[in-house]
Motif scaffolding. Structure first.
Motif, PDB file in Angstrom:
ATOM      1  N   ALA A  21       0.828  -1.210   0.000  1.00 40.38           N
ATOM      2  CA  ALA A  21       0.000   0.000   0.000  1.00 40.38           C
ATOM      3  C   ALA A  21       0.863   1.261   0.000  1.00 40.38           C
ATOM      4  CB  ALA A  21      -0.934   0.001   1.206  1.00 40.38           C
ATOM      5  N   LEU A  22       1.947   1.249   0.744  1.00 36.63           N
ATOM      6  CA  LEU A  22       2.834   2.418   0.754  1.00 36.63           C
ATOM      7  C   LEU A  22       3.503   2.619  -0.602  1.00 36.63           C
ATOM      8  CD1 LEU A  22       4.402   2.044   4.299  1.00 36.63           C
ATOM      9  CD2 LEU A  22       2.820   3.820   3.529  1.00 36.63           C
ATOM     10  N   GLU A  23       3.898   1.532  -1.236  1.00 39.78           N
ATOM     11  CA  GLU A  23       4.479   1.623  -2.583  1.00 39.78           C
ATOM     12  C   GLU A  23       3.464   2.201  -3.560  1.00 39.78           C
ATOM     13  OE1 GLU A  23       4.761   0.080  -6.666  1.00 39.78           O
ATOM     14  OE2 GLU A  23       3.459  -0.802  -5.144  1.00 39.78           O
ATOM     15  N   ARG A  24       2.253   1.712  -3.485  1.00 40.52           N
ATOM     16  CA  ARG A  24       1.206   2.204  -4.376  1.00 40.52           C
ATOM     17  C   ARG A  24       0.873   3.667  -4.087  1.00 40.52           C
ATOM     18  NH1 ARG A  24      -4.445  -0.983  -5.309  1.00 40.52           N
ATOM     19  NH2 ARG A  24      -5.102   0.140  -7.155  1.00 40.52           N
ATOM     20  N   GLN A  25       0.873   4.030  -2.810  1.00 44.38           N
ATOM     21  CA  GLN A  25       0.585   5.406  -2.424  1.00 44.38           C
ATOM     22  C   GLN A  25       1.609   6.367  -3.026  1.00 44.38           C
ATOM     23  OE1 GLN A  25      -1.991   6.811  -1.390  1.00 44.38           O
ATOM     24  NE2 GLN A  25      -1.853   7.651   0.653  1.00 44.38           N
ATOM     25  N   VAL A  26       2.871   5.984  -3.014  1.00 38.02           N
ATOM     26  CA  VAL A  26       3.923   6.838  -3.577  1.00 38.02           C
ATOM     27  C   VAL A  26       3.660   7.093  -5.055  1.00 38.02           C
ATOM     28  CG1 VAL A  26       6.376   6.872  -4.223  1.00 38.02           C
ATOM     29  CG2 VAL A  26       5.701   6.232  -1.903  1.00 38.02           C
ATOM     30  N   PHE A  41      -5.004   5.649   1.647  1.00 36.06           N
ATOM     31  CA  PHE A  41      -4.885   6.189   2.999  1.00 36.06           C
ATOM     32  C   PHE A  41      -5.778   5.415   3.970  1.00 36.06           C
ATOM     33  CE2 PHE A  41      -6.400   9.227   6.236  1.00 36.06           C
ATOM     34  CZ  PHE A  41      -5.196   9.481   6.880  1.00 36.06           C
ATOM     35  N   PHE A  42      -7.043   5.212   3.598  1.00 37.03           N
ATOM     36  CA  PHE A  42      -7.949   4.446   4.450  1.00 37.03           C
ATOM     37  C   PHE A  42      -7.492   2.996   4.575  1.00 37.03           C
ATOM     38  CE2 PHE A  42     -11.109   7.812   3.273  1.00 37.03           C
ATOM     39  CZ  PHE A  42     -11.230   8.329   4.543  1.00 37.03           C
ATOM     40  N   HIS A  43      -6.972   2.463   3.479  1.00 35.44           N
ATOM     41  CA  HIS A  43      -6.477   1.083   3.506  1.00 35.44           C
ATOM     42  C   HIS A  43      -5.325   0.943   4.504  1.00 35.44           C
ATOM     43  CE1 HIS A  43      -5.554  -2.922   2.158  1.00 35.44           C
ATOM     44  NE2 HIS A  43      -4.346  -2.554   1.771  1.00 35.44           N
TER      45      HIS A  43
END
Length: 184
Positions: A21-26, A41-43
């Motif tokens: 999720a952090l990789e995707r968020q970036v 963010f919610f995930h």
């Protein structure tokens, strides 16, 4: 208890989900994809909640995580349909940016093997008005950006389904353990 219990496995799955999720968020931030940024963010918050519930033996938190994983799978199916132009969905629309910017997936211009070429706003000579936006042409990509986005969502779905199964098992096991302690 052994090291490969359902609880330990769920902790590993939640940790892996956080990394994904952090990789995707970036990359969503780099592409100004506002709807996926909010969803990620919610995930991240719910996965942390599920991780906390698993570590602290809190079945209610794990149930919240379980419900969220089902919603997360649905969101990722939507993203896959969006990038594959299923039905009335179009990857060229501004739906994921809430129509507030003209940005698209970061992978569109920066995918593996892509050659990016900017053409100045005034044409070849570069003489133009006050418009500073240039046209970007991309060629030679090894993998088109929509397939990269589909792969990201596919990975999210697989890990979420694993998390769903293990969360159901762990919540059930913790609840049974609590019930057996109350009967004694």
């Amino acid at each position: 208890m052994g090291c490969c219990t359902g609880r330990c496995t769920l902790i590993f799955i939640c940790t892996f989900q956080l990394v994904l999720a952090l990789e995707r968020q970036v990359f969503d931030f780099l592409g100004y994809q506002w709807a996926p940024i909010l969803a990620n963010f919610f995930h991240i918050i719910v996965v942390i909640l599920g991780l906390f519930g698993t570590i602290q033996y809190r079945p209610r938190y794990i149930v919240v995580y379980t419900i969220w994983t089902a919603l997360w799978v649905a969101w990722n199916v939507f993203i896959i349909c969006f990038y594959l132009d299923v039905g009335d969905l179009s990857k060229d629309s501004d739906l994921l940016t809430f129509n507030i910017s003209a940005h698209h997936s970061w992978w569109r211009e920066h995918g593996p093997g892509c050659t990016r070429r900017e053409i100045p706003p005034g044409g070849v000579g570069g003489v133009g008005g006050m418009d500073t936006h240039s046209y970007v042409s991309v060629a030679g990509c090894l993998l088109e950006y929509e397939y990269i986005e589909v792969l990201h969502s596919g990975c999210q779905i697989l890990v979420s389904l694993l998390g769903f199964v293990y969360a159901c098992y762990v919540a059930s096991a913790i609840t049974e353990e609590e019930d057996s302690c109350l009967r004694k």
